[in-house]
Scaffold this active site. Structure first.
Site, PDB file in Angstrom:
ATOM      1  CE  LYS A  91      58.049  -3.225  32.403  1.00 50.09           C
ATOM      2  NZ  LYS A  91      56.993  -2.378  31.828  1.00 50.09           N
TER       3      LYS A  91
HETATM    4  C1  E4P Z   1      57.991   0.512  30.444  1.00 44.92           C
HETATM    5  O1  E4P Z   1      58.324  -0.640  30.484  1.00 44.92           O
HETATM    6  C2  E4P Z   1      56.625   1.016  30.625  1.00 44.92           C
HETATM    7  O2  E4P Z   1      55.715   0.052  30.158  1.00 44.92           O
HETATM    8  C3  E4P Z   1      56.329   2.245  29.819  1.00 44.92           C
HETATM    9  O3  E4P Z   1      57.433   2.654  29.052  1.00 44.92           O
HETATM   10  C4  E4P Z   1      55.657   3.328  30.578  1.00 44.92           C
HETATM   11  O4  E4P Z   1      55.399   4.375  29.691  1.00 44.92           O
HETATM   12  P1  E4P Z   1      54.332   5.532  29.990  1.00 44.92           P
HETATM   13  O5  E4P Z   1      54.958   6.520  30.905  1.00 44.92           O
HETATM   14  O6  E4P Z   1      54.061   6.119  28.631  1.00 44.92           O
HETATM   15  O7  E4P Z   1      53.124   4.865  30.578  1.00 44.92           O
END
Ligand code: E4P
Length: 219
Positions: free
Chosen positions: A87
């Protein structure tokens, strides 16, 4: 449509995997910290464990801020397991790193995407996945799903291979809309996966069937 689970919790991953509908896992630094992981070696071991459990794409986040450091971190993360997807945050330095990773065959998931043009840039740089965060947009009174719809249109106009992961999902409607729009993947918290399974009429119907079945003689 593929379902990923958005968690670093091994029990949740195991439970979702057992349902037979799990196609991958996404984690982020907040989810890792929530599991009580406090150092890099433990982080790497945890990611390895998840990869062995699911044998499917597992996103692990790089936390550097320069392209050079992101690339070095991406190489380290990708060496953990063939299923690791790195990521990378949607920044100028992140885009440069994505391009180098793509050239080296390292899979990337460009994260913290909040506009269709950010997604277009990530796809042009060679991202394997882009993650628009729909819930966080809704939180500030913007429409997260509208951004997803625009990204679906753009990617189909230009036949990008980059897959769209609808992220920051808060409720089943996000998943339903993502599926109707033709997004490739939804990454879903375990609690929302559980909500997708249940329907009150299923519960009522099953209770009645089981009760009536008791009236049938068991011979
Ligand atoms: C995506 O890869 C993120 O880990 C995640 O969906 C973020 O979600 P949140 O806004 O609930 O923290």
């Amino acid at each position: 449509m593929k379902f990923f689970i958005d968690t670093a919790n091994l029990d949740e991953i195991q439970k979702a995997h057992a349902l037979g509908v799990l196609d991958g896992v996404t984690t982020n630094p907040s989810l890792i910290a929530k599991e009580g992981i406090r150092h890099r070696e433990a982080f790497r071991a945890h990611i390895k464990k998840i990869c062995e459990m699911v044998q499917a794409p597992v996103s692990a986040e790089a936390v550097s801020t320069t392209a050079e450091d992101l690339i070095a971190e991406a190489r380290e993360l990708a060496a953990i397991d063939d299923h690791v997807v790195v990521k990378i945050p949607m920044t100028e330095e992140g885009l440069k790193a994505v391009k180098v990773c793509a050239d080296e065959g390292i899979k990337t998931n460009v994260t913290l995407v909040f506009s269709p043009l950010q997604a277009l840039l990530a796809a042009k740089a060679g991202a394997t996945y882009v993650s628009p965060f729909v819930g966080r947009l809704d939180d500030i009174a913007a429409s997260g799903m509208q951004i997803v719809s625009q990204i679906v249109d753009i990617f189909s106009n230009y036949l990008f291979d980059t897959e769209i992961i609808v992220a920051s999902i808060r409720h089943p409607m996000h998943v339903l809309e993502a599926a109707r729009m033709g997004a490739d993947i939804a990454t879903i918290p375990y609690a929302v996966i559980a909500q997708l399974v249940r329907h009150p009429l299923t519960d009522v119907g099953l209770e009645k069937f089981l009760k009536d079945w008791e009236k049938v003689e068991k011979i």
